[in-house]
Design a protein around this motif. Structure first.
Motif, PDB file in Angstrom:
ATOM      1  N   ASP A  12      38.531  25.337  35.810  1.00 16.14           N
ATOM      2  CA  ASP A  12      38.883  23.991  36.267  1.00 16.14           C
ATOM      3  C   ASP A  12      40.145  23.481  35.587  1.00 16.14           C
ATOM      4  O   ASP A  12      40.926  22.720  36.186  1.00 16.14           O
ATOM      5  CB  ASP A  12      37.722  23.022  36.006  1.00 16.14           C
ATOM      6  CG  ASP A  12      36.507  23.349  36.862  1.00 16.14           C
ATOM      7  OD1 ASP A  12      36.686  23.962  37.929  1.00 16.14           O
ATOM      8  OD2 ASP A  12      35.378  22.988  36.448  1.00 16.14           O
ATOM      9  N   VAL A  13      40.345  23.882  34.326  1.00 16.62           N
ATOM     10  CA  VAL A  13      41.564  23.476  33.624  1.00 16.62           C
ATOM     11  C   VAL A  13      42.788  24.105  34.289  1.00 16.62           C
ATOM     12  O   VAL A  13      43.854  23.487  34.386  1.00 16.62           O
ATOM     13  CB  VAL A  13      41.484  23.876  32.134  1.00 16.62           C
ATOM     14  CG1 VAL A  13      42.817  23.625  31.433  1.00 16.62           C
ATOM     15  CG2 VAL A  13      40.376  23.092  31.444  1.00 16.62           C
ATOM     16  N   GLY A  14      42.624  25.328  34.772  1.00 14.19           N
ATOM     17  CA  GLY A  14      43.729  26.021  35.418  1.00 14.19           C
ATOM     18  C   GLY A  14      44.353  27.090  34.557  1.00 14.19           C
ATOM     19  O   GLY A  14      45.468  27.538  34.849  1.00 14.19           O
ATOM     20  N   CYS A  15      43.646  27.518  33.485  1.00 15.78           N
ATOM     21  CA  CYS A  15      44.176  28.536  32.581  1.00 15.78           C
ATOM     22  C   CYS A  15      43.207  29.715  32.503  1.00 15.78           C
ATOM     23  O   CYS A  15      42.000  29.568  32.729  1.00 15.78           O
ATOM     24  CB  CYS A  15      44.399  27.962  31.178  1.00 15.78           C
ATOM     25  SG  CYS A  15      45.670  26.661  31.093  1.00 15.78           S
ATOM     26  N   ALA A  16      43.738  30.879  32.153  1.00 16.59           N
ATOM     27  CA  ALA A  16      42.920  32.074  32.009  1.00 16.59           C
ATOM     28  C   ALA A  16      43.592  33.020  31.025  1.00 16.59           C
ATOM     29  O   ALA A  16      44.822  33.162  31.036  1.00 16.59           O
ATOM     30  CB  ALA A  16      42.728  32.765  33.356  1.00 16.59           C
ATOM     31  N   PRO A  17      42.813  33.659  30.151  1.00 15.45           N
ATOM     32  CA  PRO A  17      43.403  34.657  29.248  1.00 15.45           C
ATOM     33  C   PRO A  17      43.817  35.894  30.021  1.00 15.45           C
ATOM     34  O   PRO A  17      43.226  36.243  31.046  1.00 15.45           O
ATOM     35  CB  PRO A  17      42.252  34.950  28.268  1.00 15.45           C
ATOM     36  CG  PRO A  17      41.013  34.641  29.048  1.00 15.45           C
ATOM     37  CD  PRO A  17      41.360  33.508  29.956  1.00 15.45           C
ATOM     38  N   ASP A  18      44.834  36.573  29.504  1.00 16.61           N
ATOM     39  CA  ASP A  18      45.356  37.746  30.198  1.00 16.61           C
ATOM     40  C   ASP A  18      45.674  38.825  29.165  1.00 16.61           C
ATOM     41  O   ASP A  18      45.975  38.531  28.008  1.00 16.61           O
ATOM     42  CB  ASP A  18      46.617  37.368  30.979  1.00 16.61           C
ATOM     43  CG  ASP A  18      46.981  38.422  32.025  1.00 16.61           C
ATOM     44  OD1 ASP A  18      46.145  39.316  32.263  1.00 16.61           O
ATOM     45  OD2 ASP A  18      48.092  38.352  32.582  1.00 16.61           O
ATOM     46  N   GLY A  19      45.636  40.079  29.605  1.00 11.17           N
ATOM     47  CA  GLY A  19      45.947  41.191  28.706  1.00 11.17           C
ATOM     48  C   GLY A  19      44.880  41.374  27.643  1.00 11.17           C
ATOM     49  O   GLY A  19      43.683  41.382  27.933  1.00 11.17           O
ATOM     50  N   ASP A  20      45.330  41.499  26.382  1.00  9.47           N
ATOM     51  CA  ASP A  20      44.416  41.734  25.255  1.00  9.47           C
ATOM     52  C   ASP A  20      43.866  40.424  24.707  1.00  9.47           C
ATOM     53  O   ASP A  20      43.861  40.179  23.491  1.00  9.47           O
ATOM     54  CB  ASP A  20      45.146  42.497  24.146  1.00  9.47           C
ATOM     55  CG  ASP A  20      45.597  43.863  24.607  1.00  9.47           C
ATOM     56  OD1 ASP A  20      44.939  44.439  25.495  1.00  9.47           O
ATOM     57  OD2 ASP A  20      46.619  44.353  24.088  1.00  9.47           O
ATOM     58  N   LEU A  21      43.388  39.597  25.601  1.00  9.92           N
ATOM     59  CA  LEU A  21      42.775  38.325  25.223  1.00  9.92           C
ATOM     60  C   LEU A  21      41.629  38.066  26.185  1.00  9.92           C
ATOM     61  O   LEU A  21      41.804  38.173  27.407  1.00  9.92           O
ATOM     62  CB  LEU A  21      43.801  37.188  25.275  1.00  9.92           C
ATOM     63  CG  LEU A  21      43.368  35.828  24.710  1.00  9.92           C
ATOM     64  CD1 LEU A  21      43.085  35.922  23.203  1.00  9.92           C
ATOM     65  CD2 LEU A  21      44.430  34.764  24.977  1.00  9.92           C
ATOM     66  N   ARG A  22      40.452  37.767  25.647  1.00  5.38           N
ATOM     67  CA  ARG A  22      39.265  37.632  26.490  1.00  5.38           C
ATOM     68  C   ARG A  22      38.668  36.238  26.365  1.00  5.38           C
ATOM     69  O   ARG A  22      38.958  35.492  25.420  1.00  5.38           O
ATOM     70  CB  ARG A  22      38.218  38.668  26.095  1.00  5.38           C
ATOM     71  CG  ARG A  22      38.660  40.107  26.286  1.00  5.38           C
ATOM     72  CD  ARG A  22      37.574  41.069  25.832  1.00  5.38           C
ATOM     73  NE  ARG A  22      37.323  40.970  24.398  1.00  5.38           N
ATOM     74  CZ  ARG A  22      36.321  40.317  23.834  1.00  5.38           C
ATOM     75  NH1 ARG A  22      35.450  39.667  24.586  1.00  5.38           N
ATOM     76  NH2 ARG A  22      36.183  40.285  22.532  1.00  5.38           N
ATOM     77  N   LEU A  23      37.813  35.946  27.336  1.00  5.14           N
ATOM     78  CA  LEU A  23      37.048  34.700  27.326  1.00  5.14           C
ATOM     79  C   LEU A  23      35.590  35.064  27.051  1.00  5.14           C
ATOM     80  O   LEU A  23      34.882  35.515  27.960  1.00  5.14           O
ATOM     81  CB  LEU A  23      37.179  33.973  28.666  1.00  5.14           C
ATOM     82  CG  LEU A  23      36.402  32.649  28.796  1.00  5.14           C
ATOM     83  CD1 LEU A  23      36.974  31.597  27.853  1.00  5.14           C
ATOM     84  CD2 LEU A  23      36.426  32.152  30.240  1.00  5.14           C
ATOM     85  N   PRO A  24      35.113  34.910  25.813  1.00  2.00           N
ATOM     86  CA  PRO A  24      33.730  35.270  25.501  1.00  2.00           C
ATOM     87  C   PRO A  24      32.755  34.214  26.023  1.00  2.00           C
ATOM     88  O   PRO A  24      33.155  33.217  26.633  1.00  2.00           O
ATOM     89  CB  PRO A  24      33.721  35.317  23.967  1.00  2.00           C
ATOM     90  CG  PRO A  24      34.776  34.326  23.580  1.00  2.00           C
ATOM     91  CD  PRO A  24      35.842  34.411  24.652  1.00  2.00           C
TER      92      PRO A  24
END
Length: 210
Positions: A102-114
């Motif tokens: 909803d914020v409009g952001c997402a991690p990419d590459g070597d970064l995750r959303l736990p």
């Protein structure tokens, strides 16, 4: 004649006792050597962990990063003993934050959303240039190819990525504590530790005689 010699050895009782004691002594010496090698390994590993923990604890944490609300922002790599990242932004109620989608952001590459914690307020809030921002999402530690991609996230700007203030279990301090524990265990395992009480009693006896 052979039976007579065997009877004589049994009557004397010397040879048979030595035959029983010799393997026992060899086994005891072998166990002590094994304990000594295990203790040395634990002591070396403990010294390494303690030294590494102290040096790593003095390392500066990564600097906060302001995210582009409509673009891709590179994120520097962090070490395994450092804290994960937390995304901060403007929200009306810090106790009810929107999802990262909803914020409009997402991690990419070597970064995750736990998996996200139920209460994001544990990460506190920050004031940047007079603007109060609250924790929106917990992200992982970052690798060498990490970034955050945002699109139409201006409603939550300014967006900042900062190291978590909540202590993780495997931090530099935790490594130093592990090293101290290994040093204690190594000292207890070493066979020389078994002789310390006798040495203390002997030293106390010599002092009493004086």
């Amino acid at each position: 004649m052979a039976d007579g010699e065997s009877l004589a050895r049994r009557l004397l009782g010397g040879g048979h006792g030595r035959d029983q004691r010799a393997p026992r002594l060899r086994d005891t010496a072998r166990i002590r050597r094994r304990r000594a090698w295990v203790a040395i390994a634990l002591l070396v590993l403990g010294l390494g962990c303690a030294g590494f923990g102290v040096v790593a604890g003095r390392a500066a944490p990564p600097s906060p990063i302001q995210l582009d609300p409509d673009g891709v922002t590179s994120v520097p790599a962090t070490h395994f003993y450092q804290s994960p990242w937390v995304l901060y932004g403007q929200v009306d109620d810090p106790r009810r934050v929107p999802s990262l989608t909803d914020v409009g952001c997402a991690p990419d590459g070597d970064l995750r959303l736990p998996e996200q914690p139920d209460d994001m307020t544990q990460y506190g809030s920050r004031v940047i240039d007079g603007v109060s921002i609250a924790a929106l999402a917990l992200l992982s530690r970052s690798g060498s190819q990490a970034s955050v991609r945002c699109s139409d996230a201006a409603d939550y700007a300014p967006l900042w990525l900062m190291p978590s203030s909540v202590a993780e279990p495997f931090t530099a301090t935790g490594i130093a504590i592990l090293g101290a524990v290994l040093l204690v265990v190594g000292a207890l395992v070493h066979p020389a530790t078994d002789e310390l009480p006798a040495r203390w009693r002997a030293a106390r006896g010599r002092r009493d005689e004086r």
